[in-house]
Design a protein around this motif. Structure first.
Motif, PDB file in Angstrom:
ATOM      1  N   LYS A 143      41.131  32.492  41.291  1.00 35.54           N
ATOM      2  CA  LYS A 143      42.207  33.348  41.797  1.00 35.54           C
ATOM      3  C   LYS A 143      41.782  34.800  42.032  1.00 35.54           C
ATOM      4  N   LEU A 144      40.786  35.311  41.268  1.00 36.49           N
ATOM      5  CA  LEU A 144      40.348  36.700  41.493  1.00 36.49           C
ATOM      6  C   LEU A 144      39.609  36.828  42.824  1.00 36.49           C
ATOM      7  N   ALA A 156      42.155  36.568  45.505  1.00 34.77           N
ATOM      8  CA  ALA A 156      42.945  37.805  45.554  1.00 34.77           C
ATOM      9  C   ALA A 156      42.212  38.859  46.375  1.00 34.77           C
ATOM     10  N   LYS A 157      40.891  38.988  46.154  1.00 32.68           N
ATOM     11  CA  LYS A 157      40.092  39.972  46.902  1.00 32.68           C
ATOM     12  C   LYS A 157      40.075  39.637  48.380  1.00 32.68           C
ATOM     13  N   ALA A 192      45.846  38.500  39.105  1.00 32.98           N
ATOM     14  CA  ALA A 192      44.559  38.573  39.807  1.00 32.98           C
ATOM     15  C   ALA A 192      44.664  39.546  40.980  1.00 32.98           C
ATOM     16  N   LEU A 193      45.790  39.533  41.683  1.00 34.49           N
ATOM     17  CA  LEU A 193      45.999  40.475  42.798  1.00 34.49           C
ATOM     18  C   LEU A 193      46.037  41.916  42.284  1.00 34.49           C
ATOM     19  N   CYS A 217      54.852  37.910  44.664  1.00 36.97           N
ATOM     20  CA  CYS A 217      54.060  36.780  44.164  1.00 36.97           C
ATOM     21  C   CYS A 217      54.824  36.027  43.071  1.00 36.97           C
ATOM     22  N   LEU A 222      43.506  40.489  49.863  1.00 37.73           N
ATOM     23  CA  LEU A 222      43.693  41.943  49.955  1.00 37.73           C
ATOM     24  C   LEU A 222      42.801  42.553  51.035  1.00 37.73           C
ATOM     25  N   ALA A 234      42.400  42.865  41.329  1.00 44.43           N
ATOM     26  CA  ALA A 234      41.571  43.040  42.529  1.00 44.43           C
ATOM     27  C   ALA A 234      41.957  44.305  43.293  1.00 44.43           C
ATOM     28  N   MET A 260      48.088  34.374  39.520  1.00 46.34           N
ATOM     29  CA  MET A 260      47.773  34.852  40.881  1.00 46.34           C
ATOM     30  C   MET A 260      48.202  36.311  41.044  1.00 46.34           C
TER      31      MET A 260
END
Ligand code: CTP
Ligand code: CA
Length: 223
Positions: free
Chosen positions: A205-206, A209-210, A43-44, A98, A213, A47, A40
């Motif tokens: 998770k990507l 993440a988007k 992925a954050l 995270c 964000l 992103a 995670m």
């Protein structure tokens, strides 16, 4: 393609985040840790970079490649993670905690390998510092976001952490749902802030993440 043509709502913003587990040493060959994969957090980081942010990722030991364009700092223990965060938090616009930080560390780390002797043994543990609360307590603090992994009473516990740690936003995941969250490729989040909340349904998770964000980007514009 999104990376090149998509909106870049985080352009000009600096993001610091923690990811993965921490390792708390017992002796030179052993440690206490947890099952966090770091997926995670990574992925954050991916992103956020695609959305235009300048990203610094402080991570515990994980088996993941560094996302393109991300500055990565490797750490092991919670104390190391706190030090790395404090060394890099100046001038950050956003902080996201995270990492699955070990709540306790061994009171006295043995200098040489502990030999087995009696049938039972006990390890004395002491509380680790709270990295997220340390960031939110800074006078010039970034927009501070926490995660909460819960198995029950998700909203109550997440809102409790939002208050106690003085966070701007908290993303809760119910780790009791099989296949989601901890160590999985998919996740679902329930995001809470002072006067609102939003559900982000289960997805990879990507994508998640988007979405998180994007929500953070709208909040920092109005804060
Ligand atoms: N966290 C942190 N430093 C710690 C413990 C937790 O920065 N020493 C951060 C995590 O990265 C996460 C948030 O605090 O963003 C919540 O972590 P969690 O383990 O869910 O909450 P705790 O406050 O540790 O409470 P508990 O484990 O008892 O639920
Ligand atoms: Ca904890």
């Amino acid at each position: 393609l999104v990376q090149f043509f998509g909106p870049k709502p985080l352009t000009g913003h600096k993001l610091l985040l923690t990811a993965g587990p921490t390792r708390e040493p017992i002796d030179p060959v052993r440690y206490i840790s947890n099952h966090s994969s770091g997926k995670m957090g990574f992925a954050l980081a991916t992103a956020a970079t695609q959305m235009g942010a300048e990203v610094t990722l402080v991570t515990g030991p994980v088996n993941l490649a560094t996302p393109l364009g991300v500055t990565r700092i490797n750490v092991e223990s919670a104390q190391d993670m706190l030090d790395a965060v404090m060394d890099n938090v100046d001038n950050q616009d956003i902080f996201i905690g995270c990492a699955a930080v070990a709540d306790y560390r061994i009171a006295e780390v043995a200098e040489s390998k502990i030999k087995k002797s009696s049938e039972n043994m006990q390890l004395a543990l002491v509380r680790n510092p709270d990295i997220l609360a340390s960031v939110s307590a800074l006078t010039k603090r970034p927009f501070t976001v926490g995660f909460a992994a819960e198995t029950d009473n998700v909203e109550e516990y997440a809102r409790g952490k939002l208050e106690r740690k003085k966070l701007d936003l908290i993303a809760a995941n119910d780790v009791s749902i099989a296949g989601l969250g901890f160590n999985a490729d998919a996740n679902a989040l329930h995001v809470f802030w002072q006067d609102g909340s939003q559900q982000l349904p289960a997805t990879d998770k990507l994508t998640l993440a988007k979405q998180l964000l994007t929500l953070i980007a709208t909040k920092i514009k109005t804060s």
